[in-house]
Write a protein that holds these residues in place. Structure first.
Motif, PDB file in Angstrom:
ATOM      1  N   GLY A  35       0.830  -1.207   0.000  1.00  0.00           N
ATOM      2  CA  GLY A  35       0.000   0.000   0.000  1.00  0.00           C
ATOM      3  C   GLY A  35       0.862   1.255   0.000  1.00  0.00           C
ATOM      4  O   GLY A  35       0.615   2.204  -0.746  1.00  0.00           O
ATOM      5  N   THR A  36       1.919   1.245   0.831  1.00  0.00           N
ATOM      6  CA  THR A  36       2.847   2.377   0.886  1.00  0.00           C
ATOM      7  C   THR A  36       3.482   2.597  -0.485  1.00  0.00           C
ATOM      8  O   THR A  36       3.564   3.722  -0.979  1.00  0.00           O
ATOM      9  N   ALA A  37       3.902   1.503  -1.101  1.00  0.00           N
ATOM     10  CA  ALA A  37       4.566   1.605  -2.400  1.00  0.00           C
ATOM     11  C   ALA A  37       3.612   2.159  -3.455  1.00  0.00           C
ATOM     12  O   ALA A  37       3.968   3.065  -4.219  1.00  0.00           O
ATOM     13  N   LEU A  38       2.387   1.650  -3.489  1.00  0.00           N
ATOM     14  CA  LEU A  38       1.416   2.127  -4.481  1.00  0.00           C
ATOM     15  C   LEU A  38       1.085   3.601  -4.258  1.00  0.00           C
ATOM     16  O   LEU A  38       0.978   4.386  -5.206  1.00  0.00           O
ATOM     17  N   GLY A  39       0.934   3.975  -2.986  1.00  0.00           N
ATOM     18  CA  GLY A  39       0.613   5.365  -2.660  1.00  0.00           C
ATOM     19  C   GLY A  39       1.707   6.311  -3.123  1.00  0.00           C
ATOM     20  O   GLY A  39       1.453   7.363  -3.705  1.00  0.00           O
ATOM     21  N   LEU A  40       2.942   5.898  -2.865  1.00  0.00           N
ATOM     22  CA  LEU A  40       4.076   6.709  -3.281  1.00  0.00           C
ATOM     23  C   LEU A  40       4.112   6.877  -4.794  1.00  0.00           C
ATOM     24  O   LEU A  40       4.385   7.950  -5.330  1.00  0.00           O
ATOM     25  N   PHE A  41       3.804   5.791  -5.467  1.00  0.00           N
ATOM     26  CA  PHE A  41       3.857   5.790  -6.929  1.00  0.00           C
ATOM     27  C   PHE A  41       2.771   6.701  -7.515  1.00  0.00           C
ATOM     28  O   PHE A  41       3.056   7.540  -8.368  1.00  0.00           O
ATOM     29  N   VAL A  42       1.516   6.559  -7.047  1.00  0.00           N
ATOM     30  CA  VAL A  42       0.443   7.338  -7.684  1.00  0.00           C
ATOM     31  C   VAL A  42       0.550   8.825  -7.363  1.00  0.00           C
ATOM     32  O   VAL A  42       0.067   9.655  -8.137  1.00  0.00           O
ATOM     33  N   SER A  43       1.211   9.167  -6.227  1.00  0.00           N
ATOM     34  CA  SER A  43       1.299  10.584  -5.887  1.00  0.00           C
ATOM     35  C   SER A  43       2.031  11.364  -6.979  1.00  0.00           C
ATOM     36  O   SER A  43       1.878  12.571  -7.104  1.00  0.00           O
ATOM     37  N   ALA A  44       2.830  10.646  -7.787  1.00  0.00           N
ATOM     38  CA  ALA A  44       3.549  11.322  -8.865  1.00  0.00           C
ATOM     39  C   ALA A  44       2.608  11.748  -9.980  1.00  0.00           C
ATOM     40  O   ALA A  44       2.924  12.628 -10.768  1.00  0.00           O
ATOM     41  N   PHE A  45       1.421  11.125 -10.046  1.00  0.00           N
ATOM     42  CA  PHE A  45       0.516  11.406 -11.158  1.00  0.00           C
ATOM     43  C   PHE A  45      -0.661  12.265 -10.726  1.00  0.00           C
ATOM     44  O   PHE A  45      -1.630  12.417 -11.453  1.00  0.00           O
ATOM     45  N   ALA A  46      -0.586  12.798  -9.530  1.00  0.00           N
ATOM     46  CA  ALA A  46      -1.667  13.648  -9.039  1.00  0.00           C
ATOM     47  C   ALA A  46      -1.111  15.032  -8.746  1.00  0.00           C
ATOM     48  O   ALA A  46       0.001  15.164  -8.259  1.00  0.00           O
ATOM     49  N   ALA A  47      -1.889  16.057  -9.103  1.00  0.00           N
ATOM     50  CA  ALA A  47      -1.444  17.412  -8.859  1.00  0.00           C
ATOM     51  C   ALA A  47      -2.084  17.980  -7.594  1.00  0.00           C
ATOM     52  O   ALA A  47      -1.662  19.021  -7.106  1.00  0.00           O
ATOM     53  N   SER A  48      -3.107  17.308  -7.076  1.00  0.00           N
ATOM     54  CA  SER A  48      -3.778  17.844  -5.893  1.00  0.00           C
ATOM     55  C   SER A  48      -4.306  16.689  -5.046  1.00  0.00           C
ATOM     56  O   SER A  48      -4.346  15.543  -5.497  1.00  0.00           O
ATOM     57  N   GLU A  49      -4.727  17.025  -3.825  1.00  0.00           N
ATOM     58  CA  GLU A  49      -5.292  15.996  -2.954  1.00  0.00           C
ATOM     59  C   GLU A  49      -6.596  15.435  -3.535  1.00  0.00           C
ATOM     60  O   GLU A  49      -6.912  14.272  -3.364  1.00  0.00           O
ATOM     61  N   PHE A  50      -7.347  16.280  -4.232  1.00  0.00           N
ATOM     62  CA  PHE A  50      -8.572  15.813  -4.886  1.00  0.00           C
ATOM     63  C   PHE A  50      -8.259  14.678  -5.850  1.00  0.00           C
ATOM     64  O   PHE A  50      -8.948  13.668  -5.895  1.00  0.00           O
ATOM     65  N   GLN A  51      -7.217  14.888  -6.629  1.00  0.00           N
ATOM     66  CA  GLN A  51      -6.865  13.866  -7.612  1.00  0.00           C
ATOM     67  C   GLN A  51      -6.350  12.599  -6.940  1.00  0.00           C
ATOM     68  O   GLN A  51      -6.696  11.492  -7.341  1.00  0.00           O
TER      69      GLN A  51
END
Lengths: 245, 257
Positions: free
Chosen positions: A144-160
């Protein structure tokens, strides 16, 4: 990689959390309360609770760690602290390992509380050792930590970033065998479920549920979950750029 | 005099030649050539959006698509060996709001590789430098904008860097604090021999600098001392000198077009 920088990062993340007791309380209590809820939902059918309860013990850590990490690292990216850190002598591996360590520790506490309550208070009857349940829960948390770290690169905001949760986690929950056995799914979906890491997390939990000893299948499940976590962590490290446009 | 002689001999802290940066298809810095002498406080002045922050990001190695020559302390900008020798303050304070000022500094000090024994002392000194000892244990999120800026500045002072790149460090601060910070910048340059590049869009801070780089729309308008600048343009203030240079540049553009 540098051990003292990794530990300093983990300590910093934990210190940040300590200033936010409500998040800690939610992280620790929500899984337990959901398990209790489930216990009474299956009031008349304790066997069903055993199966679903064990699966959920594998899913909770993955979901909560995904959420916490994706938002924490998104903040790091948008607040300028990441840029500052990467202009300093901090290795990307130090940062990622620091996060994994801090949230892994938190996940260990969360998983211990949830597993303890499930096994001792709610009489979740498992054939295998609770320690094996805990091991899978920890590997799930790491994933879960790994996936979260990864997707944060593709989001520009907390909404995304919170939208990535239904996008990346829900399909895995639907296909992991919780709702219907995976071999009874439409063959294409079954094939998809075979490459989704959560399927192995839930399978691993089921193995512990049914068998008194760690089976070969259990070992495969654990290795697949751990391997996926490491792979995604490496992909996550690749999204950390010292130079940005 | 001795200091001046040393300054002339020692290699420049920053050397740029034909420096170009493209962001999103737009040329933000267009062929900059300049040097910043070591041990000086140099001002980087220009209106908002002229490329000051981009130049600073290029100097600390966080900007991509940089071409031309850009050497910092004798090594190409962004080299790993520079990471502990260059202090950088971004325009918006890059600190953790859910940590205290001291915890922020403690973490960054650990990242800089300052060993555990010296860490507390260094943190205390940085807090004293920016006059924040009384708020050291307050949560950064509860500090005022100006105080937060100073926490961010204190981070850059850790480890006594040889070059400090400060992006508008005095914006939004009261006059007394601004004066104190400029005094601090000069003290750092004089006592520790560090070089400071300080950006501002407020021209009245120009006279606090030993040298000035005037930037407009990605082009370097001037690279001189404040006195020379006023003398050459026959103006009384740096603001007038800047406007004079802008008008001259515009006239030249129009006559070419």
């Amino acid at each position: 990689m540098n051990a003292s920088r990794t530990f300093a990062t983990a300590l910093r993340v934990l210190r940040q959390l300590r200033h936010d007791p409500r998040t800690i309380a939610l992280l620790l209590l929500v899984p337990v309360l959901l398990l209790v809820l489930l216990f009474y939902v299956f009031d008349a059918d304790r066997r069903a609770f055993d199966g679903i309860g064990a699966s959920l013990l594998g899913i909770f850590p993955l979901v909560t760690m995904f959420l916490v990490t994706s938002i924490a690292t998104l903040r790091e990216r948008t607040s300028g602290t990441l840029e500052r850190l990467l202009a300093m002598p901090l290795g990307k591996g130090d940062l990622i390992a620091g996060y994994a360590l801090a949230f892994g520790l938190l996940a260990a506490v969360q998983a211990s509380v949830a597993t303890g309550v499930a096994v001792w208070l709610l009489d979740l009857s498992i054939a295998g050792s609770p320690w094996l349940l805990l091991l899978v829960a920890l590997l799930d948390a790491l994933l879960g930590t790994a996936l979260g770290l990864f997707v944060s690169a593709f989001a520009a905001s907390e909404f995304q970033v919170v939208q990535f949760m239904p996008a990346m986690i829900f399909p895995q929950i639907l296909l992991c065998g919780l709702f219907a056995p995976r071999d009874s799914m439409q063959p294409v979906l079954e094939a998809v479920s075979n490459v989704l890491p959560m399927s192995y997390a839930v399978d691993g939990m089921r193995e512990v549920l049914r068998h008194p000893d760690a089976t070969g299948d259990f070992a495969v499940d654990a290795v697949v979950v751990a391997g996926s976590a490491v792979l995604v962590l490496v992909l996550g490290a690749a999204t950390l750029r010292r130079r940005t446009p | 005099m001795i200091i001046l002689q040393v300054m002339n001999i020692s290699p420049p802290a920053i050397r740029a030649a034909g420096l170009r940066v493209v962001r999103g298809g737009r040329t933000v810095l267009d062929g900059l050539t300049f040097q910043v002498p070591a041990g000086t406080v140099t001002g980087l002045l220009g209106p908002s959006g002229c490329g000051k922050s981009t130049l600073m990001r290029a100097l600390v190695g966080t900007q991509s698509h940089v071409t031309g020559t850009l050497d910092v302390l004798g090594a190409p900008a962004g080299s790993p060996e520079l990471r502990a020798r260059v202090g950088y303050v971004t325009q918006s304070p890059s600190v953790y709001l859910d940590l205290t000022a001291r915890q922020n500094l403690d973490y960054y000090a650990a990242v800089l590789g300052i060993n555990r024994r010296d860490r507390a002392g260094q943190v205390e000194r940085a807090l004293t430098d920016v006059d924040l000892t009384s708020h050291a244990d307050a949560l950064a999120g509860n500090l005022s904008g100006g105080q937060l800026n100073r926490v961010s500045l204190a981070v850059a002072l850790l480890g006594s860097p040889d070059l400090l790149v400060l992006d508008e460090p005095t914006v939004g601060l009261d006059p007394v604090l601004r004066r104190d910070l400029w005094d601090l910048f000069h003290r750092i340059a004089a006592d520790r021999g560090a070089t400071l590049l300080v950006s501002s869009h407020v021209m009245d801070e120009a006279d606090r600098c030993q040298r000035l780089l005037l930037l407009r729309a990605g082009l370097l308008l001037a690279d001189d001392t404040p006195d020379n600048l006023r003398a050459h343009t026959r103006t009384a203030t740096i603001e007038d000198a800047f406007l004079h240079l802008v008008d001259a540049a515009r006239e030249e553009e129009e006559s070419r077009a």
